[in-house]
Design an enzyme around this catalytic site. Structure first.
Site, PDB file in Angstrom:
ATOM      1  N   ASP A  40       0.799  -1.256  -0.155  1.00 46.83           N
ATOM      2  CA  ASP A  40      -0.038  -0.085   0.012  1.00 46.83           C
ATOM      3  C   ASP A  40       0.737   1.165   0.003  1.00 46.83           C
ATOM      4  OD1 ASP A  40      -1.750   2.125   0.601  1.00 46.83           O
ATOM      5  OD2 ASP A  40      -2.770   0.964   2.163  1.00 46.83           O
ATOM      6  N   LYS A  50      -3.193  10.794 -12.269  1.00 50.20           N
ATOM      7  CA  LYS A  50      -4.644  10.708 -12.486  1.00 50.20           C
ATOM      8  C   LYS A  50      -5.151  11.612 -11.418  1.00 50.20           C
ATOM      9  CE  LYS A  50      -6.963   6.790 -12.352  1.00 50.20           C
ATOM     10  NZ  LYS A  50      -7.304   5.492 -13.084  1.00 50.20           N
TER      11      LYS A  50
HETATM   12  C1  SAM Z   1      -6.712   2.085 -12.890  1.00 46.05           C
HETATM   13  S1  SAM Z   1      -5.820   1.019 -11.859  1.00 46.05           S
HETATM   14  C2  SAM Z   1      -4.323   1.074 -12.648  1.00 46.05           C
HETATM   15  C3  SAM Z   1      -4.135   0.623 -14.161  1.00 46.05           C
HETATM   16  C4  SAM Z   1      -2.558   0.509 -14.558  1.00 46.05           C
HETATM   17  N1  SAM Z   1      -1.945   2.082 -14.817  1.00 46.05           N
HETATM   18  C5  SAM Z   1      -2.503  -0.185 -15.786  1.00 46.05           C
HETATM   19  O1  SAM Z   1      -2.018   0.323 -16.649  1.00 46.05           O
HETATM   20  O2  SAM Z   1      -2.730  -1.448 -15.873  1.00 46.05           O
HETATM   21  C6  SAM Z   1      -5.458   1.764 -10.445  1.00 46.05           C
HETATM   22  C7  SAM Z   1      -4.627   0.748  -9.430  1.00 46.05           C
HETATM   23  O3  SAM Z   1      -4.278   1.579  -8.380  1.00 46.05           O
HETATM   24  C8  SAM Z   1      -4.153   0.774  -7.336  1.00 46.05           C
HETATM   25  N2  SAM Z   1      -4.004   1.378  -6.010  1.00 46.05           N
HETATM   26  C9  SAM Z   1      -5.129   2.209  -5.463  1.00 46.05           C
HETATM   27  N3  SAM Z   1      -4.739   2.508  -3.942  1.00 46.05           N
HETATM   28  C10 SAM Z   1      -3.581   2.277  -3.989  1.00 46.05           C
HETATM   29  C11 SAM Z   1      -2.435   2.192  -3.018  1.00 46.05           C
HETATM   30  N4  SAM Z   1      -3.027   3.068  -1.801  1.00 46.05           N
HETATM   31  N5  SAM Z   1      -1.356   1.726  -3.029  1.00 46.05           N
HETATM   32  C12 SAM Z   1      -1.089   1.035  -4.044  1.00 46.05           C
HETATM   33  N6  SAM Z   1      -1.921   0.936  -5.209  1.00 46.05           N
HETATM   34  C13 SAM Z   1      -2.966   1.480  -5.036  1.00 46.05           C
HETATM   35  C14 SAM Z   1      -5.207  -0.139  -7.381  1.00 46.05           C
HETATM   36  O4  SAM Z   1      -5.150  -1.258  -6.735  1.00 46.05           O
HETATM   37  C15 SAM Z   1      -5.280  -0.293  -8.797  1.00 46.05           C
HETATM   38  O5  SAM Z   1      -4.705  -1.593  -9.427  1.00 46.05           O
END
Ligand code: SAM
Length: 274
Positions: free
Chosen positions: A144, A208
């Site tokens: 995380d 984003k």
């Molecule tokens: C839209 S997806 C990313 C897609 C990626 N850029 C791709 O091209 O495949 C967003 C990701 O952010 C991750 N995410 C959200 N909060 C997070 C955190 N606190 N730490 C790490 N990853 C996180 C989610 O698990 C998810 O896999």
């Protein structure tokens, strides 16, 4: 017989098609000697469409999903980075990159190709809450980003400065607009803070955000620390989504970013009469 990926893909899409239209699989008993059902029927489910069916319907109607499958990208998000790069030329051979929120790996795949990672050029370190299938050359940590250890771990994996910090992190939505907005703003602010720590002068930060998400403090800080700020909405980003990307280029260097932050204890010293 060798597995046929095109056939497997067709079978998967047809299963998705049935599921999206409310069909469900019914397995009859008894099972055959090999343990497989003797007969499999597919039945239309009654009642309202579930949210996962709606999600599937959107996936099936989405040209980027089909194109990603055809071209071997792990996610439709790959096209967002491809397009952002076409517009702003952010990926070059030999770059050192941090990919925040990397799963399932579309952005890392695109970046790896562009920087020449397989030919031994550049570096990519990536992090996500979810596990990903390994991508050759990409150093990945499942953790995380919000935990206090995460920035240090990433810096350790990177072993030096970065040229690009990119964040596609998105917190799970709650359905409550204000909460969702605050969550994503929190993630971007932390990602920007991390970028200030690891970027080399001239570096780039891409993240984003959601509309209205880079106003106020975040935008002010980015303007102070980077030469240019742009907002871009790639065509692959769904039109009905409030998401867009903030691109900050020309990092002015840590000295400036640090000077703007009060050092721990400064406030006390300023307040103390002696
Ligand atoms: C839209 S997806 C990313 C897609 C990626 N850029 C791709 O091209 O495949 C967003 C990701 O952010 C991750 N995410 C959200 N909060 C997070 C955190 N606190 N730490 C790490 N990853 C996180 C989610 O698990 C998810 O896999």
């Amino acid at each position: 017989m060798a597995p046929n990926p095109a056939r497997a893909c067709r079978r998967r899409r047809s299963a998705q098609w049935r599921s999206a239209r409310g069909w469900r699989r019914v397995t009859t008993s008894p099972r055959g000697p090999d343990g497989r059902p003797l007969k499999v029927r597919v039945k239309k489910s009654r009642g309202r469409t579930t949210s996962s069916q709606k999600w599937l319907q959107r996936q099936l109607n989405d040209p980027y999903v089909a194109r990603a499958q055809r071209e071997g990208w792990r996610s439709r998000a790959a096209f967002k980075l491809i397009e952002l790069d076409e517009k702003a030329k952010i990926l070059r051979r030999g770059l050192r990159i941090v990919d925040l929120g990397a799963a399932p790996g579309g952005w890392s795949q695109v970046a790896a190709k562009k920087i020449g990672l397989e030919e031994g050029q550049g570096k990519i370190v990536a992090i996500d809450l979810l596990e990903i299938d390994p991508i050759p050359g990409v150093t990945f940590a499942q953790m995380d980003f919000l935990t206090p250890e995460a920035p240090g771990r990433l810096m350790e994996m990177l072993g030096g400065q970065a040229d690009l910090v990119m964040s596609d992190m998105a917190a799970n939505t709650t359905g409550h607009k204000k909460t969702d907005h605050l969550r994503i703003v929190g993630l971007v602010e932390l990602a920007a803070e991390f970028a200030r720590q690891v970027l080399a002068p001239g570096g780039t930060f891409l993240a984003k955000v959601i509309q209205g998400g880079t106003e106020g403090t975040l935008l002010g800080d980015l303007k102070r620390d980077f030469a240019q700020i742009r907002h871009i909405k790639p065509a692959a980003s769904r039109a009905d989504s409030a998401e867009l990307y903030v691109l900050a280029t020309g990092f002015r260097g840590r000295a400036l970013a640090d000077a703007a932050e009060p050092a721990p204890g400064d406030a006390d010293e300023a307040a103390s009469p002696g």
